[in-house]
Scaffold this motif. Structure first.
Motif, PDB file in Angstrom:
ATOM      1  N   TYR A  58       0.561  -1.443  -0.159  1.00 51.93           N
ATOM      2  CA  TYR A  58      -0.110   0.372  -0.033  1.00 51.93           C
ATOM      3  C   TYR A  58       0.839   1.093   0.015  1.00 51.93           C
ATOM      4  CZ  TYR A  58      -3.655   3.029   0.887  1.00 51.93           C
ATOM      5  OH  TYR A  58      -4.268   4.265   1.383  1.00 51.93           O
ATOM      6  N   SER A  59       2.089   1.111   1.184  1.00 51.06           N
ATOM      7  CA  SER A  59       2.560   2.511   1.034  1.00 51.06           C
ATOM      8  C   SER A  59       3.863   2.979  -0.329  1.00 51.06           C
ATOM      9  CB  SER A  59       3.780   2.659   2.298  1.00 51.06           C
ATOM     10  OG  SER A  59       4.137   1.276   1.928  1.00 51.06           O
ATOM     11  N   SER A  60       4.064   1.489  -0.781  1.00 51.11           N
ATOM     12  CA  SER A  60       5.031   1.322  -1.987  1.00 51.11           C
ATOM     13  C   SER A  60       4.305   1.920  -3.247  1.00 51.11           C
ATOM     14  CB  SER A  60       4.820  -0.609  -2.588  1.00 51.11           C
ATOM     15  OG  SER A  60       4.934  -1.237  -0.994  1.00 51.11           O
ATOM     16  N   ILE A  61       2.525   1.734  -3.283  1.00 48.53           N
ATOM     17  CA  ILE A  61       2.127   2.235  -4.768  1.00 48.53           C
ATOM     18  C   ILE A  61       2.246   3.924  -4.375  1.00 48.53           C
ATOM     19  CG2 ILE A  61       0.011   2.463  -5.490  1.00 48.53           C
ATOM     20  CD1 ILE A  61      -0.446  -0.129  -4.487  1.00 48.53           C
ATOM     21  N   TRP A  62       2.093   4.460  -3.437  1.00 46.12           N
ATOM     22  CA  TRP A  62       1.763   5.893  -2.964  1.00 46.12           C
ATOM     23  C   TRP A  62       3.537   6.905  -3.208  1.00 46.12           C
ATOM     24  CZ3 TRP A  62      -1.704   9.457  -2.563  1.00 46.12           C
ATOM     25  CH2 TRP A  62      -3.399   8.734  -1.845  1.00 46.12           C
ATOM     26  N   LEU A  63       4.188   5.695  -2.685  1.00 45.40           N
ATOM     27  CA  LEU A  63       5.807   6.122  -2.897  1.00 45.40           C
ATOM     28  C   LEU A  63       6.390   6.278  -4.432  1.00 45.40           C
ATOM     29  CD1 LEU A  63       7.517   4.338  -0.166  1.00 45.40           C
ATOM     30  CD2 LEU A  63       7.396   6.634  -0.684  1.00 45.40           C
ATOM     31  N   GLY A  64       5.450   4.747  -4.381  1.00 39.23           N
ATOM     32  CA  GLY A  64       6.304   4.690  -6.831  1.00 39.23           C
ATOM     33  C   GLY A  64       5.672   5.070  -7.176  1.00 39.23           C
ATOM     34  N   ARG A  65       3.248   5.992  -6.925  1.00 41.64           N
ATOM     35  CA  ARG A  65       3.505   7.012  -7.957  1.00 41.64           C
ATOM     36  C   ARG A  65       4.520   7.789  -7.552  1.00 41.64           C
ATOM     37  NH1 ARG A  65      -2.743   5.879  -6.416  1.00 41.64           N
ATOM     38  NH2 ARG A  65      -3.615   4.562  -7.773  1.00 41.64           N
ATOM     39  N   ALA A  66       5.179   8.568  -6.929  1.00 42.68           N
ATOM     40  CA  ALA A  66       5.542   9.696  -7.159  1.00 42.68           C
ATOM     41  C   ALA A  66       7.057   9.770  -8.080  1.00 42.68           C
ATOM     42  CB  ALA A  66       5.840  10.273  -5.928  1.00 42.68           C
ATOM     43  N   LEU A  67       7.350   8.679  -8.854  1.00 40.03           N
ATOM     44  CA  LEU A  67       8.394   8.557  -9.481  1.00 40.03           C
ATOM     45  C   LEU A  67       8.053   9.060 -10.889  1.00 40.03           C
ATOM     46  CD1 LEU A  67       9.609   5.063  -8.234  1.00 40.03           C
ATOM     47  CD2 LEU A  67      10.861   6.828  -7.771  1.00 40.03           C
ATOM     48  N   PRO A  68       8.798   9.749 -11.369  1.00 40.54           N
ATOM     49  CA  PRO A  68       8.971   9.293 -12.940  1.00 40.54           C
ATOM     50  C   PRO A  68       9.011   8.147 -13.092  1.00 40.54           C
ATOM     51  CG  PRO A  68      11.414  10.248 -11.878  1.00 40.54           C
ATOM     52  CD  PRO A  68      10.678   9.877 -10.717  1.00 40.54           C
ATOM     53  N   SER A  69       8.977   7.880 -14.736  1.00 45.63           N
ATOM     54  CA  SER A  69       8.559   6.981 -15.320  1.00 45.63           C
ATOM     55  C   SER A  69      10.253   6.406 -15.738  1.00 45.63           C
ATOM     56  CB  SER A  69       8.422   6.866 -16.951  1.00 45.63           C
ATOM     57  OG  SER A  69       8.566   7.711 -17.951  1.00 45.63           O
ATOM     58  N   ASP A  70      11.034   6.661 -15.278  1.00 48.37           N
ATOM     59  CA  ASP A  70      12.698   5.522 -15.384  1.00 48.37           C
ATOM     60  C   ASP A  70      12.553   5.646 -13.961  1.00 48.37           C
ATOM     61  OD1 ASP A  70      12.916   8.117 -15.165  1.00 48.37           O
ATOM     62  OD2 ASP A  70      14.629   8.449 -16.255  1.00 48.37           O
ATOM     63  N   GLY A  71      11.619   6.130 -12.584  1.00 48.05           N
ATOM     64  CA  GLY A  71      12.414   5.850 -11.781  1.00 48.05           C
ATOM     65  C   GLY A  71      12.395   4.067 -11.251  1.00 48.05           C
ATOM     66  N   LYS A  72      12.899   4.285  -9.476  1.00 52.96           N
ATOM     67  CA  LYS A  72      12.926   2.818  -9.520  1.00 52.96           C
ATOM     68  C   LYS A  72      12.604   2.747  -7.286  1.00 52.96           C
ATOM     69  CE  LYS A  72      14.497   0.553 -12.862  1.00 52.96           C
ATOM     70  NZ  LYS A  72      13.541  -0.016 -13.385  1.00 52.96           N
ATOM     71  N   LEU A  73      12.216   1.981  -7.367  1.00 51.25           N
ATOM     72  CA  LEU A  73      11.167   1.519  -6.525  1.00 51.25           C
ATOM     73  C   LEU A  73      11.602  -0.258  -5.571  1.00 51.25           C
ATOM     74  CD1 LEU A  73       9.330   2.437  -3.284  1.00 51.25           C
ATOM     75  CD2 LEU A  73       7.715   0.670  -4.419  1.00 51.25           C
ATOM     76  N   ILE A  74      12.570  -0.035  -4.501  1.00 50.15           N
ATOM     77  CA  ILE A  74      12.990  -1.209  -4.142  1.00 50.15           C
ATOM     78  C   ILE A  74      12.483  -1.321  -2.783  1.00 50.15           C
ATOM     79  CG2 ILE A  74      14.328  -2.783  -3.195  1.00 50.15           C
ATOM     80  CD1 ILE A  74      16.681  -1.717  -5.537  1.00 50.15           C
ATOM     81  N   THR A  75      11.772  -2.540  -2.300  1.00 49.17           N
ATOM     82  CA  THR A  75      10.490  -2.420  -1.351  1.00 49.17           C
ATOM     83  C   THR A  75      11.711  -4.632  -0.517  1.00 49.17           C
ATOM     84  OG1 THR A  75       8.826  -2.855  -0.114  1.00 49.17           O
ATOM     85  CG2 THR A  75       8.803  -3.457  -2.312  1.00 49.17           C
TER      86      THR A  75
END
Ligand code: SAH
Ligand code: DHB
Ligand code: MG
Length: 221
Positions: free
Chosen positions: A70-87
């Motif tokens: 859930y928090s990953s989605i909120w954070l992931g949506r803040a990223l530009p299209s070439d951004g990266k989230l590792i959880t």
């Protein structure tokens, strides 16, 4: 004061400030159906994390403690299209739900769930020379917060933001003699932090649908 008022105000803010969001709502529902504990950040808190990430223009985000994503989605949506989230997530059942939820959110390309003990995964990120990350959100087991914080410092750069959830726990944080390892984890983390030259730090208490708790925030110097 009736603590119910905190929840009701949170629900009101949610209704006024956050558009109905089928993806986030499905993420919560899927987590519930799979029997995950309902301990994700609240909608207003999730949106705060999202705003933090946007404020610093985060292109890379590390999260410790995924749950259902859930928090990953909120954070992931803040990223530009070439951004990266590792959880990072210990529990395979949680990781599975999160992976599905992130996929449904259209974040499969940008987000990676790493299964395993966060301490091992963080060591792996350091060894693999991953990062530096622009934002780190620490939200797994609380007893290991001091260790997660030290890894976060290793994996960030000046002007990165480190956010730590659950530093108040209904006020238990001031119980110096508690034998609760989670509370002691927060207390050990806070000890000497004001003179830690590596960060500029504060903590803020929160009330709402998750009761009485709080966040610490450390800006890397
Ligand atoms: N950030 C999530 C909530 C995380 S709840 C959200 O707001 O949506 C905490 C999560 O940390 C749980 O899923 C739990 O399984 C995980 N966790 C607990 N101990 C861990 C460990 N040692 N390593 C990795 N994950 C851990
Ligand atoms: C718990 C964990 C959390 O990360 C949280 O935000 C609330 C509760 C828990 O383990 O009880
Ligand atoms: Mg939390």
């Amino acid at each position: 004061m009736d603590p119910q008022i905190f929840s009701r105000v949170d629900e009101y803010f949610h209704a006024q400030l956050i558009e109905s969001d089928p993806v986030l709502e499905a993420a919560v529902r899927q987590s519930e159906t799979a029997g995950l504990p309902p301990i994700q950040v609240s909608p207003t808190q999730g949106k705060m994390l999202h705003i933090f990430a946007r404020m610093i223009g985060a292109k890379s985000i590390l999260e410790v403690g995924t749950l259902g994503g859930y928090s990953s989605i909120w954070l992931g949506r803040a990223l530009p299209s070439d951004g990266k989230l590792i959880t990072l997530e210990l529990d395979p059942a949680h990781a599975k739900v999160a992976t599905e939820n992130l996929k449904r959110a259209g974040l499969a390309e940008r987000a990676t769930v790493i299964l395993g003990s966060a301490l091992d995964s963080l060591q792996g990120l350091v060894t693999g020379e991953q990062g530096p990350f622009d934002l780190v959100f620490i939200d797994a087991d609380k007893k290991s917060i001091p260790a997660y914080y030290e890894f976060a410092i290793k994996l960030t750069h000046p002007r990165s933001l480190i956010v730590i959830d659950n530093v108040v726990r209904d006020g238990q944080v001031i119980e110096a003699d508690t034998d609760d390892p989670d509370v002691q984890g927060v207390r050990t983390f806070l000890a000497d932090l004001k003179s830690d030259p590596r960060v500029t730090v504060t903590a803020i208490q929160t009330v709402g649908s998750k009761g009485y708790d709080g966040f610490a925030m450390a800006l890397v110097n």
